[in-house]
Design a protein around this motif. Structure first.
Motif, mmCIF file in Angstrom:
data_model
loop_
_atom_site.group_PDB
_atom_site.id
_atom_site.type_symbol
_atom_site.label_atom_id
_atom_site.label_comp_id
_atom_site.label_asym_id
_atom_site.label_seq_id
_atom_site.Cartn_x
_atom_site.Cartn_y
_atom_site.Cartn_z
ATOM 1 N N LYS A 4 0.959 -1.054 -0.085
ATOM 2 C CA LYS A 4 -0.339 0.118 0.084
ATOM 3 C C LYS A 4 0.651 1.096 0.354
ATOM 4 O O LYS A 4 0.364 2.115 -0.433
ATOM 5 N N TYR A 5 1.827 1.706 0.589
ATOM 6 C CA TYR A 5 3.035 2.685 0.773
ATOM 7 C C TYR A 5 4.258 2.051 0.364
ATOM 8 O O TYR A 5 5.448 1.390 1.050
ATOM 9 N N PRO A 6 4.118 2.514 -1.251
ATOM 10 C CA PRO A 6 5.579 2.050 -1.894
ATOM 11 C C PRO A 6 6.841 2.408 -0.984
ATOM 12 O O PRO A 6 7.494 2.009 -1.472
ATOM 13 N N VAL A 8 14.894 4.557 9.396
ATOM 14 C CA VAL A 8 13.431 3.765 9.764
ATOM 15 C C VAL A 8 12.502 4.233 10.137
ATOM 16 O O VAL A 8 12.455 5.672 9.846
ATOM 17 N N ALA A 9 11.083 3.408 9.097
ATOM 18 C CA ALA A 9 9.775 4.493 9.690
ATOM 19 C C ALA A 9 8.709 3.863 10.798
ATOM 20 O O ALA A 9 9.266 3.126 11.489
ATOM 21 N N GLU A 10 8.715 5.469 11.134
ATOM 22 C CA GLU A 10 7.845 5.342 12.170
ATOM 23 C C GLU A 10 6.571 5.208 12.420
ATOM 24 O O GLU A 10 6.759 5.083 13.287
ATOM 25 N N ASP A 55 2.607 6.865 3.823
ATOM 26 C CA ASP A 55 4.049 6.815 2.616
ATOM 27 C C ASP A 55 4.561 7.770 3.191
ATOM 28 O O ASP A 55 4.090 9.081 3.783
ATOM 29 N N TYR A 56 6.094 8.226 2.265
ATOM 30 C CA TYR A 56 7.030 9.052 3.033
ATOM 31 C C TYR A 56 7.567 10.274 1.843
ATOM 32 O O TYR A 56 7.032 9.110 0.775
ATOM 33 N N LYS A 57 8.097 10.747 1.244
ATOM 34 C CA LYS A 57 8.879 11.329 0.737
ATOM 35 C C LYS A 57 10.015 10.935 -0.378
ATOM 36 O O LYS A 57 10.427 10.365 -1.183
ATOM 37 N N GLU A 58 11.049 10.579 1.425
ATOM 38 C CA GLU A 58 11.971 9.253 0.536
ATOM 39 C C GLU A 58 11.119 8.106 1.108
ATOM 40 O O GLU A 58 10.800 8.154 2.116
#
Length: 115
Positions: free
Chosen positions: A42-44, A90-92, A96-99
């Motif tokens: 869902k969040y590439p 690391v994702a918190e 979806d993040y920009k990077e």
């Protein structure tokens, strides 16, 4: 068969990291290394693991889809203990993040499946 060894490890040990899956690949002399990235569907921007070939990814995806095993987020410390990690932030949260961000995940028996 390697697929069965991965499944056995998950049901025996629980919380199996992708590093541990790589060890199973190595023990079975399976060439898993490549340039492919496993991403959250869902969040590439969320990277689950990297540097595998498509055949290795297909094996793990097939296990998750067909074998009563699920992916669950985990603490990055599990990967530090297992001896490897991705060298990106690391994702918190799961979003979806920009990077690109690393979303540490482990293979677990699906708790909704009765054994």
């Amino acid at each position: 068969m390697m697929i069965n060894k991965i499944i056995e490890k998950v049901f025996k040990d629980d919380f199996v990291s992708f590093v541990e899956v790589e060890r199973i690949f190595d023990e079975n002399k399976f060439n898993y290394k490549g340039t492919r990235v496993i991403r959250h569907p869902k969040y590439p921007s969320l990277v689950i693991w990297a540097e595998w070939n498509q055949e290795a990814i297909d094996i793990v995806e097939g296990i998750v889809v067909n074998r009563d095993i699920c992916l669950q987020t985990s603490h990055p410390l599990i990967y530090f203990i297992d001896g490897d990690r991705l060298i990106i932030p690391v994702a918190e949260n799961i979003k979806d993040y920009k990077e690109e961000r690393w979303l540490p995940m482990v293979l677990r028996p699906d708790k909704n499946v009765r054994k």
